[in-house]
Structures are given as structure tokens and as C-alpha cells.
Design an enzyme around this catalytic site. Structure first.
Site, short mmCIF file in Angstrom:
data_model
loop_
_atom_site.label_atom_id
_atom_site.label_comp_id
_atom_site.label_asym_id
_atom_site.label_seq_id
_atom_site.Cartn_x
_atom_site.Cartn_y
_atom_site.Cartn_z
N GLU B 49 -11.58 69.44 -4.64
CA GLU B 49 -10.42 70.32 -4.48
C GLU B 49 -10.75 71.67 -5.11
OE1 GLU B 49 -6.85 68.83 -6.35
OE2 GLU B 49 -5.59 70.35 -5.41
N ASP B 60 1.24 75.04 -12.69
CA ASP B 60 0.08 74.84 -13.55
C ASP B 60 0.33 75.09 -15.02
OD1 ASP B 60 -2.09 74.02 -11.78
OD2 ASP B 60 -1.70 75.95 -10.80
N TYR B 174 -0.46 63.07 -2.74
CA TYR B 174 -0.80 63.56 -4.07
C TYR B 174 0.36 63.17 -4.98
CZ TYR B 174 -2.61 67.04 -7.49
OH TYR B 174 -3.12 67.69 -8.58
#
Lengths: 395, 265
Positions: B49, B60, B174
């Protein structure tokens, strides 16, 4: 207008957030829709707006200023007279009641100038909730007095050191905190920005400004104003005063963005004037960014306008043409602040001074019998250090 | 079928757990990223990735934020992503998945981005701030170019959402292990094994777990039930500005350890 199910005003708005928040946004929307219909909720909000914040705020005819400018009759909507000194408390009171109803024990908020942080810390103290405010390191420096106010009110102020260290980055951190603590935490967003339902929810809590202004001007003069001016950062005070007038086509609505050191210098925060549509903080709206889409650093002397995005409903109102979006520079804002202080004894916030600056510039285009309302969204006490520094005065 | 799904089917048939390391394009430099991608494959990565640096990476934590900022300060432009994939593609056979925030993709043009990405050899996308409800145009373009779109499912996703996401998903699921942003955690919550079981049962697709996986132990724990694991911050923090051979040795050893751990799970 009400946004569609996906939270869009025309193409603008939506919910561009990490999956973790999707259920929380849906729950907020559901509870909020309940509250809109719930008379008990509305009465309680009304109670706090009156008895706690001191509403209604006056619509004041600025006779000396009007005479000085030789243009229209200028009326000031005195949001600066609210408890905590700005319109931000209208929204904070509404949302803290939502947070309490949802059983949340902790609120997080972002702040730029510190006015929303102070409003959040205030309502958290009022209802006994824990409050964490994210504020960019650069803004902490510019607004040290508000930082102390928040701490005095029992809030924790967390300095944000990422990116440009201003409101944009504080908003990133507040959202990251919310993602992490979503079960017990309510995100008390301060402007009409962010993912659905925030833009319409914040707007609804701020429309009290426009509803009162309409009643007040009609009661005093028997008719509607010719124009209304308000500053636009995220755009909550502007949408709050504009919204009840949107269908009154004869009333011109003017939003004023921060031109900073001048549009041509690139150091500004004129999102609607110089940006293009993109996605930031959960919404599709106008945005200041580079060619790739990396969000650009902005500049304004006013921390509250120093933001690269804008509420999605403003993007819609720009494209529909219903609202005209102008700009004012740092210098024009400081001049407007000085003029209002000396003509009327009212020191406006630097944010609100941008709206006034546009009125000053355009005053000669009006006839003496015409009327304009300027939203004085906050008071200028918090800006005294900034203004002194700008004028080269040592305190 | 796209190459991501093909690879997952092949691994599943072999009984091999999926290891997906993540690195940030251009951090600390283009040359490092280019050098590390083949190394990741050599040490046991099944897919790789590649993160695209963004100014405002909402999903993040500090490690990946810092890497993105480093890449942007180093002059990273979106055009470099295509150049990077084009240059590494011939040297690696594993599928390459690009993580990109929606604004960058939207500004480039959805159709244009997808066709150019597919053209240089990108096999799939992860877009952390694009829910399936807003992905109509993207899904159409991705399907036309056989690019897998890998959606996220969170611990807070309702059964109704899990079902809806699975219907739109064309790669791996995911699964976000925690409420929060990316970054290492010392331990998973006790709800994680149950969450993996629940989601796998509902989606009937390969579920890989990401966010908070810090090393071999946690990777083994997760892959007891999940099809695979994504390791981001723990890889990114090992990619420093030290000389490339030092970084490569450290990252290589780490991936080897994780590979061994999940092969035993």
C-alpha cells in the site's frame, strides 16, 4: 433550503469522513431532527438564550457613523453584546443541549480566534461537561487572553503544532479526537462547516440573529433593509443573519471575506473569491488549495477568518448568485475597527470589522434613505494586542 | 476480476495470510520509496500500500502525518506518484494499492486519475474519506479499468452499513481495528476478535485488519482470524533519513519478522 439526504446544498456539502464517524453523524442527525420538533427542547434553548446570554441583542442605529460616511442609514446587529462577547454562544448553547440529550460526558471543540473555544468552555461549565479545546499554536500566541479565559472556565486547551498551526489544523485535531473517543464525546463544531448535519444544524442555531434583526428593523422602520453585510470565515454569523432574508429578494446580502495583505499577494483567506470546489473537513465546498489539491496556508489579521474552507451553503449561495461575496484587507479591517470605535464607542472584533469595511467602501453607492444592517458578530477586546501591534503601538 | 481479488484468492487457496505493508510516497525521498518497494516484496509482502501525501490527513496519527509533511516539504507532487509506480512496476509482481485522500483524486479528475493510475500499474485504491454513498462515479471508472476499490469498515459500523459497504467493495475489506486514527497501539481491545468474526461472517470477502498493528505479536494475533494485516505506522517510523542501507536493513528485518509471525498463526 434544507439539504438533501446526503447533506448537499446543490452539489455542496456531504459527508466525506472516515467510516468510524458515519454512524455518529447519522445519530446526531436523528437526535437533531427530533429536537427541532420538540417544543420542550426549543423552550429550554430559548430560556438559555434569553436568561443566560442576554438575547435578544439590540439592533442599534449608528447615527454618527452613518453621518460620517454620508451613505445609507447603518444599523448594527449587536451580537457583541452576547454573553462571552460573540455570536458563537448561540450555537454552543444549542449544541450543548444536544450533547446532553445524547448522554455525552465530554465535548471537544476547535477554535481559531478563541471565541468558539470560550463559548464551548462556557457552556461545558454551565452543564458540567468535560471540555477539550484544540487551538493552533499560532492562534494561541495571537489570542492569549482567550486561552486564559478558557482555562479559567475549566477547559483544557491543547496546542496544535501540525501544519499551519491555525484553525484548519485545530479542526483536524478535534476530528481526530472525536474519531478516537466517539462513544462518549460530542464534537461541538463552531461554524457552519464540516460534514452533514453540522452546516444546517449550526445555521439553524444561528438564525436567531436574522430572525431578531428582521423583527427589529421592521418594528423600528416599518420595512426591510436594503442590504445586510456580514463577515465570512467558515460563515456561521453570515448564514445566521442571511438565512431569514433569503426569500426577501429585495434585500441584498453581502458576505465579506478576508483579503489579508491583498488578494494579489496570495496571503489572504478569500475562499469564495479565490478558491475552487474541493473536499476539506468532511464537506465539498470552496477551498483554497494548490494545483494538486493540497490545502494552502491562509493569512488574515483576524484569526477567526483565517481558514481555507467555507461552509457549503455559502458555496451554494455564491453559485446561485443570491449572496455577493466581497473581501476586505487587514488594513481596511483595522481602519474600520478604529472608525467604529471613535464614531460610536463600539470596538468590534476584527472579524466583524471586515463586514464594516465593505460598508465603508460601498457607502457612497447608497441613497440616504436606504438602510443597511452590519452584523457586529463579536466584540474587539480580544484583538487589542493584535491591533496595537499592527498600528505599531507598544502596550 | 481485478488483480487484488485474484491475489487474495490465490493466497487463500494456499492458506497463506495476507501481509500488506504501507509506506508514504516520497518520505523521506522519492529514491527511498523506490528502493523500498521491491525490498518489501522480497521480504514477504503480498500486496503493497502506497500512501499519497496530503496536507490534511484526517484519518492519520502523528507518524503518518509527519511522513506526509516530510514528503510535501521535499517537493512531492501528484505527478510523482504515477512516475513512482511506473518505475517500480516492472521490478515487482505484487499488487500495488494506493491510499489517497479524496480531494487530491477529485482535483485530478476521477476518470482521469483512475485511467492513468491503471495505466502505470496501480491495482487498487483506498480512499479513507470517501464513503460508498459518494463513490458512484469512482466505482464505475474503477470497474472499467479493473481497479479494486477497498472500503473501510470500523468498529462503529452498524450491520446495515457493513452490508452496504460489502456490496460496493471490489477488493479487500479494510477493517479498522480501533476507534481512532492510524498509529501503533500497545494492545488491542478485547472486542477485536469478536469484531473480526462478525465482519467476516457478514461480508463473505477477505478481511484485512489495519490501524494500530505495531509488530509481529499483534500481526499474529490478528491473523488468527482475519485474512491478513496492514502495517502502516510501524513501517513508516522505521523509514528515517539515515543512509538507505541502514533503513533498508531495518525495514527488511521488520517485515521478515512479521512474515514469520503470521505464517505461524
Amino acid at each position: 433550503m434544507q439539504p438533501d439526504e446526503w447533506g448537499r446544498f446543490g452539489p455542496f456539502g456531504g459527508k466525506f469522513v472516515p467510516e468510524t464517524l458515519m454512524e455518529a453523524l447519522a445519530e446526531l442527525d436523528r437526535v437533531y431532527q427530533e429536537c427541532r420538533q420538540d417544543m420542550k427542547f426549543q423552550r429550554e434553548l430559548e430560556y438559555y438564550l434569553q436568561k443566560y446570554s442576554g438575547r435578544p441583542t439590540p439592533l442599534y442605529k449608528a447615527a454618527r457613523l452613518s453621518a460620517e460616511l454620508g451613505g445609507p442609514q447603518i444599523y448594527l446587529k449587536r451580537e457583541d453584546l452576547n454573553h462571552t462577547g460573540a455570536h458563537k454562544i448561540n450555537n454552543a448553547l444549542g449544541q450543548i443541549l444536544l450533547a446532553r440529550r445524547m448522554g455525552k460526558r465530554r465535548i471537544v471543540a476547535e477554535t481559531g480566534a478563541g471565541q468558539h473555544g470560550v463559548a464551548s468552555a462556557t457552556v461545558a461549565a454551565l452543564f458540567g461537561l468535560k471540555c477539550v479545546v484544540y487551538m493552533g499554536e499560532e492562534d494561541i500566541r495571537r489570542q492569549s487572553l482567550n486561552v486564559f479565559r478558557m482555562k479559567l472556565l475549566g477547559a483544557e486547551v491543547r496546542a496544535v503544532t501540525s501544519g499551519s498551526r491555525t484553525l484548519k489544523d485545530a479542526t483536524n485535531e478535534a476530528i481526530r479526537d472525536w474519531v478516537t473517543n466517539v462513544d462518549d464525546t460530542y464534537y461541538l463544531l463552531g461554524s457552519a462547516t464540516g460534514p452533514h448535519p453540522y452546516p444546517s444544524l449550526v445555521r439553524d442555531f444561528q438564525t436567531v440573529i436574522g430572525r431578531e434583526a428582521k423583527e427589529e428593523i421592521v418594528a423600528e422602520t416599518g420595512r426591510l433593509p436594503d442590504a445586510i453585510y456580514a463577515c465570512v470565515g467558515g460563515g456561521s454569523n453570515a448564514i445566521g443573519i442571511f438565512y431569514p432574508f433569503l426569500d426577501d429578494r429585495q434585500v441584498e446580502l453581502v458576505g465579506v471575506e478576508a483579503a489579508g495583505e491583498g488578494l494579489e499577494t496570495g496571503r489572504h483567506a478569500a475562499t469564495l473569491n479565490r478558491g475552487r470546489p474541493g473536499v476539506l473537513h468532511g464537506a465539498f465546498s470552496y477551498l483554497l488549495m494548490d494545483e494538486d489539491g493540497q490545502v494552502k496556508p491562509t493569512h488574515s489579521i483576524s484569526a477567526g477568518l483565517d481558514y481555507p474552507g467555507v461552509g457549503p451553503e455559502h458555496s451554494y449561495l455564491k453559485e446561485s448568485g443570491r449572496v455577493r461575496y466581497e473581501t476586505a484587507t487587514d488594513q481596511e479591517a483595522v481602519q474600520a475597527l478604529t472608525l467604529l470605535s471613535q464614531c460610536e464607542g463600539v470596538i468590534p472584533a476584527l472579524e466583524s470589522a471586515h463586514a464594516l469595511a465593505a460598508v465603508i467602501r460601498e457607502a457612497k453607492t447608497y441613497q440616504p434613505q436606504q438602510m443597511v444592517i452590519v452584523n457586529i458578530s463579536g466584540r474587539g477586546d480580544k484583538d487589542l494586542n493584535t491591533v496595537a501591534a499592527y498600528l505599531g503601538v507598544e502596550l | 476480476m481485478n488483480r487484488v481479488r485474484e491475489k487474495l484468492a490465490e493466497l487463500s487457496a494456499k492458506g497463506r495470510k495476507v501481509l500488506i505493508p504501507f509506506l508514504m510516497a516520497g518520505a523521506p525521498s522519492f529514491a527511498y520509496t523506490k528502493g523500498l518497494i521491491p525490498l518489501l516484496e522480497e521480504k514477504g509482502a503480498d500486496l503493497i500500500e502506497i500512501g499519497v501525501p496530503f496536507s490534511d490527513p484526517l484519518a492519520d496519527g502523528p507518524v503518518i502525518q509527519t511522513a506526509a509533511q516530510q514528503a510535501l516539504e521535499g517537493g512531492f507532487r501528484l505527478a510523482h506518484l504515477f512516475q513512482l509506480v511506473e518505475e517500480v512496476r516492472a521490478g515487482v509482481s505484487v499488487p500495488l494499492v494506493v491510499l489517497i485522500y479524496y480531494n487530491l483524486l477529485f482535483q485530478y479528475g476521477v476518470e482521469r486519475f483512475i485511467s492513468e493510475a491503471a495505466g502505470v500499474g496501480v491495482d487498487g485504491l483506498v480512499i479513507p474519506d470517501l464513503p460508498p454513498e459518494a463513490a458512484g462515479e469512482l466505482l464505475g471508472a474503477a470497474s472499467a479499468h479493473a481497479l479494486a476499490v477497498n472500503f473501510l469498515i470500523a468498529p462503529t459500523s452498524s450491520s446495515r452499513r457493513i452490508k452496504m459497504i460489502a456490496e460496493h467493495n471490489t477488493g479487500f475489506i479494510y477493517l479498522v481495528s480501533v476507534r481512532g486514527v492510524t498509529g501503533e497501539r500497545t494492545a488491542f481491545t478485547s472486542e477485536l476478535p469478536g469484531l473480526i468474526e462478525k465482519v467476516q461472517a457478514q461480508v463473505g470477502q477477505p478481511v484485512v485488519v489495519g490501524f494500530g498493528v505495531s509488530g509481529p505479536e499483534q500481526a499474529r494475533e490478528v491473523t488468527k482470524s482475519a485474512a491478513g494485516v496492514i502495517i502502516g505506522s510501524a513501517v513508516v517510523k522505521r523509514i528515517t533519513r539515515e543512509p538507505f542501507p541502514v533503513v533498508a536493513a531495518r525495514v527488511g528485518d521488520f517485515i521478515t519478522e512479521v512474515r514469520q509471525a503470521i505464517d505461524q498463526s
